[in-house]
Scaffold this motif. Structure first.
Motif, PDB file in Angstrom:
ATOM      1  N   UNK A   1      34.071  41.538  40.840  1.00  0.00           N
ATOM      2  CA  UNK A   1      32.605  41.520  40.657  1.00  0.00           C
ATOM      3  C   UNK A   1      32.269  42.366  39.507  1.00  0.00           C
ATOM      4  N   UNK A   2      33.250  43.651  39.363  1.00  0.00           N
ATOM      5  CA  UNK A   2      32.893  44.486  38.379  1.00  0.00           C
ATOM      6  C   UNK A   2      34.166  44.832  37.487  1.00  0.00           C
ATOM      7  N   UNK A   3      34.040  44.371  36.293  1.00  0.00           N
ATOM      8  CA  UNK A   3      35.410  44.622  35.572  1.00  0.00           C
ATOM      9  C   UNK A   3      35.738  46.058  35.294  1.00  0.00           C
ATOM     10  N   UNK A   4      37.115  46.428  34.858  1.00  0.00           N
ATOM     11  CA  UNK A   4      37.183  47.616  34.590  1.00  0.00           C
ATOM     12  C   UNK A   4      36.558  48.426  33.487  1.00  0.00           C
ATOM     13  N   UNK A   5      35.761  47.617  32.451  1.00  0.00           N
ATOM     14  CA  UNK A   5      34.952  47.977  31.621  1.00  0.00           C
ATOM     15  C   UNK A   5      33.358  48.079  31.911  1.00  0.00           C
ATOM     16  N   UNK A   6      33.242  47.842  33.357  1.00  0.00           N
ATOM     17  CA  UNK A   6      31.828  48.196  33.860  1.00  0.00           C
ATOM     18  C   UNK A   6      31.078  47.260  33.725  1.00  0.00           C
ATOM     19  N   UNK A   7      31.537  45.837  33.833  1.00  0.00           N
ATOM     20  CA  UNK A   7      30.685  44.609  33.402  1.00  0.00           C
ATOM     21  C   UNK A   7      30.603  43.678  34.614  1.00  0.00           C
ATOM     22  N   UNK A   8      29.561  43.434  35.072  1.00  0.00           N
ATOM     23  CA  UNK A   8      29.226  42.441  36.184  1.00  0.00           C
ATOM     24  C   UNK A   8      29.679  41.170  35.798  1.00  0.00           C
ATOM     25  N   UNK A   9      30.419  40.656  36.918  1.00  0.00           N
ATOM     26  CA  UNK A   9      30.808  39.101  36.698  1.00  0.00           C
ATOM     27  C   UNK A   9      30.504  38.375  38.112  1.00  0.00           C
ATOM     28  N   UNK A  10      30.632  37.117  37.554  1.00  0.00           N
ATOM     29  CA  UNK A  10      30.213  36.145  38.888  1.00  0.00           C
ATOM     30  C   UNK A  10      31.448  35.746  39.521  1.00  0.00           C
ATOM     31  N   UNK A  11      31.510  35.442  40.794  1.00  0.00           N
ATOM     32  CA  UNK A  11      32.674  34.745  41.190  1.00  0.00           C
ATOM     33  C   UNK A  11      31.877  33.502  42.342  1.00  0.00           C
ATOM     34  N   UNK A  12      32.661  32.229  42.363  1.00  0.00           N
ATOM     35  CA  UNK A  12      32.057  31.172  42.827  1.00  0.00           C
ATOM     36  C   UNK A  12      31.821  31.399  44.330  1.00  0.00           C
ATOM     37  N   UNK A  13      32.510  32.083  45.220  1.00  0.00           N
ATOM     38  CA  UNK A  13      32.689  32.115  46.516  1.00  0.00           C
ATOM     39  C   UNK A  13      31.745  33.732  47.008  1.00  0.00           C
ATOM     40  N   UNK A  14      31.975  34.572  46.427  1.00  0.00           N
ATOM     41  CA  UNK A  14      31.517  35.849  46.838  1.00  0.00           C
ATOM     42  C   UNK A  14      30.593  36.731  45.832  1.00  0.00           C
ATOM     43  N   UNK A  15      29.536  37.258  46.372  1.00  0.00           N
ATOM     44  CA  UNK A  15      28.679  37.968  45.520  1.00  0.00           C
ATOM     45  C   UNK A  15      28.326  39.140  46.306  1.00  0.00           C
ATOM     46  N   UNK A  16      27.743  40.136  45.393  1.00  0.00           N
ATOM     47  CA  UNK A  16      27.224  41.354  45.643  1.00  0.00           C
ATOM     48  C   UNK A  16      25.814  41.352  46.165  1.00  0.00           C
ATOM     49  N   UNK A  17      25.475  41.562  47.459  1.00  0.00           N
ATOM     50  CA  UNK A  17      23.936  41.446  47.568  1.00  0.00           C
ATOM     51  C   UNK A  17      23.254  42.506  47.867  1.00  0.00           C
ATOM     52  N   UNK A  18      23.562  43.806  47.595  1.00  0.00           N
ATOM     53  CA  UNK A  18      23.126  44.876  47.802  1.00  0.00           C
ATOM     54  C   UNK A  18      21.983  45.353  46.505  1.00  0.00           C
ATOM     55  N   UNK A  19      21.492  46.427  46.602  1.00  0.00           N
ATOM     56  CA  UNK A  19      20.582  46.824  45.535  1.00  0.00           C
ATOM     57  C   UNK A  19      21.167  47.688  44.596  1.00  0.00           C
ATOM     58  N   UNK A  20      20.586  48.326  43.651  1.00  0.00           N
ATOM     59  CA  UNK A  20      21.262  49.541  42.747  1.00  0.00           C
ATOM     60  C   UNK A  20      21.440  50.648  43.359  1.00  0.00           C
ATOM     61  N   UNK A  21      20.413  50.850  44.478  1.00  0.00           N
ATOM     62  CA  UNK A  21      20.534  52.262  45.269  1.00  0.00           C
ATOM     63  C   UNK A  21      22.087  52.501  46.013  1.00  0.00           C
ATOM     64  N   UNK A  22      22.240  51.126  46.545  1.00  0.00           N
ATOM     65  CA  UNK A  22      23.528  50.995  47.306  1.00  0.00           C
ATOM     66  C   UNK A  22      24.960  51.269  46.266  1.00  0.00           C
ATOM     67  N   UNK A  23      24.735  50.656  45.080  1.00  0.00           N
ATOM     68  CA  UNK A  23      25.552  50.884  44.134  1.00  0.00           C
ATOM     69  C   UNK A  23      25.838  52.473  43.788  1.00  0.00           C
ATOM     70  N   UNK A  24      24.736  53.269  43.480  1.00  0.00           N
ATOM     71  CA  UNK A  24      24.947  54.738  43.487  1.00  0.00           C
ATOM     72  C   UNK A  24      25.400  55.357  44.860  1.00  0.00           C
ATOM     73  N   UNK A  25      24.943  54.735  45.875  1.00  0.00           N
ATOM     74  CA  UNK A  25      25.714  55.316  47.092  1.00  0.00           C
ATOM     75  C   UNK A  25      27.247  55.052  47.228  1.00  0.00           C
ATOM     76  N   UNK A  26      27.613  53.908  46.618  1.00  0.00           N
ATOM     77  CA  UNK A  26      29.128  53.761  46.690  1.00  0.00           C
ATOM     78  C   UNK A  26      29.794  54.966  45.669  1.00  0.00           C
ATOM     79  N   UNK A  27      29.160  54.773  44.422  1.00  0.00           N
ATOM     80  CA  UNK A  27      29.553  55.909  43.588  1.00  0.00           C
ATOM     81  C   UNK A  27      29.722  57.399  43.838  1.00  0.00           C
TER      82      UNK A  27
END
Length: 389
Positions: free
Chosen positions: A33-59
């Motif tokens: 869902x996130x390429x090595x270049x930092x680009x979001x991509x879609x997948x037909x079966x799975x998606x990331x359903x959290x917000x940007x705050x969650x992404x900052x938390x993961x970082x």
């Protein structure tokens, strides 16, 4: 219809001309869902359903987990730890899986799940106690639903399966109550997948439809043994032979790892049984601090995987999309520095164990026989008092 067509694909489709399995991480089977270049991509079966705050938390989680690893490695080099199992490069796999769990879910780790321990609220100083040799794991598994580190390779998968079967019998699976329905996740590496215990766990989990997710961090090296020597097919495809689904996810993509693990845990809690998740990643560090990986692998491979660094790709994504400013990144680095100081000071202050501590935590409640052994040993130790020892 030929037997080949009836029972599976032509072997030529699975094996190359030299009968070497294709273990490349590309292809449509890889969930990303996130390429090595930092680009979001879609997948037909799975998606990331959290917000940007969650992404900052993961970082933040990944940066702090890497700091734990860095500090512990340095402590071992300075003689403060006997050994340390590094996780460099596997932060996304562990944080994604750890954050996908609900409070009531139980994790059974190997000896390398420092990021999962962080997600489950275990003080990393407790991890150091085990590697310093002052205890056998200084946390109560019931406090965080995070099991003690398992040194015996693969044994925790049997523990996890048995625990998951217990959840079924306690009526904590498939009730439709999100506060009650529970699942188990068993962490192990590609090397452990060759162990009999792991395969036995697969059999029992499939037979009893146990609510367990088998999460394999395929870092491609079982110490010095490459993955090509361990399997003739991609690891995730093994699950079908046991009767449950297998998935391969980009283990350096924290968003995809979270999404895939969440789906597998949801499936388990709903009563649909086990899932095998292969997080395809790379161990950029050594197996442990006693290992010298330069003796068995090429530096070019390490450099190639550095371009897929799990932390760097999230940092690029956040910066490119204006989702975090310099103050945020500086704050995370400051927090990492404080965590490092906590570990350095706390490790050296850990008290040495006393001889009688070996009798503690053997059972939930000490038995009369064990109490008698403890008392007898205490008397023996007391007999040396006053002799100048």
């Amino acid at each position: 219809m030929t037997h080949q067509a009836e029972f599976g694909p032509d072997l030529a489709e699975v094996f190359g001309p030299s009968h070497q399995v294709r273990h490349d991480s590309g292809g449509p089977e890889l969930v990303q869902l996130l390429t090595p270049e930092g680009e979001r991509v879609e997948h037909p079966e799975f998606s990331f359903d959290l917000d940007d705050e969650a992404v900052r938390g993961f970082y933040r989680d990944m940066v702090l987990t890497r700091r734990i690893d860095t500090e512990a490695t340095a402590l071992q080099r300075h003689g403060e730890l006997g050994i340390w199992a590094q996780l460099l490069g596997q932060e996304a796999a562990q944080i994604g899986a750890g954050r996908a769990m609900r409070t009531q879910d139980f994790a059974f780790p190997t000896y390398r799940e420092h990021g999962v321990a962080w997600c489950k609220g275990v003080d990393p100083l407790n991890l150091l106690g085990l590697f310093r040799g002052v205890d056998q794991g200084g946390w109560d598994p019931n406090d965080n639903n995070f099991g003690l580190y398992t040194i015996v390779i693969g044994a925790q998968t049997l523990h996890a399966t048995g625990y998951a079967m217990g959840m079924q019998r306690d009526g904590a699976v498939g009730t439709g109550d999100p506060e009650r329905d529970s699942a188990v996740i068993a962490h192990f590496g590609d090397g452990a997948s060759s162990q009999g215990d792991v395969n036995e766990a697969f059999i029992f989990a499939a037979s009893y439809n146990a609510p367990v997710v088998f999460f394999c961090q395929n870092n491609q090296w079982a110490i010095s043994e490459p993955i090509e020597r361990q399997t003739r097919i991609p690891l995730y495809q093994r699950a079908l032979g046991f009767g449950f689904p297998g998935l391969r996810v980009d283990g350096n993509d924290v968003l995809a790892t979270y999404a895939v693990t969440k789906a597998a845990l949801d499936r388990a809690r709903d009563g649909q049984g086990p899932t095998f998740v292969e997080a395809y990643t790379y161990r950029m560090g050594a197996h442990t601090t006693t290992d010298d990986p330069t003796r068995y692998r090429l530096s070019d491979d390490v450099e190639h995987w550095k371009l897929k660094d799990p932390i760097a790709r999230v940092e690029v994504y956040l910066k490119r999309n204006g989702l975090a400013d310099d103050d945020f990144f500086a704050g995370v680095q400051q927090e990492a520095a404080e965590l490092g100081a906590h570990l350095r000071e706390g490790c050296k202050a850990l008290p040495d164990p006393t001889p009688l501590q070996g009798f503690e935590h053997v059972y939930a409640e000490m038995t009369e026989e064990l109490a008698a052994q403890r008392d007898g040993y205490a008397d023996y130790l007391a007999s040396f008092e006053g002799e100048g020892h």
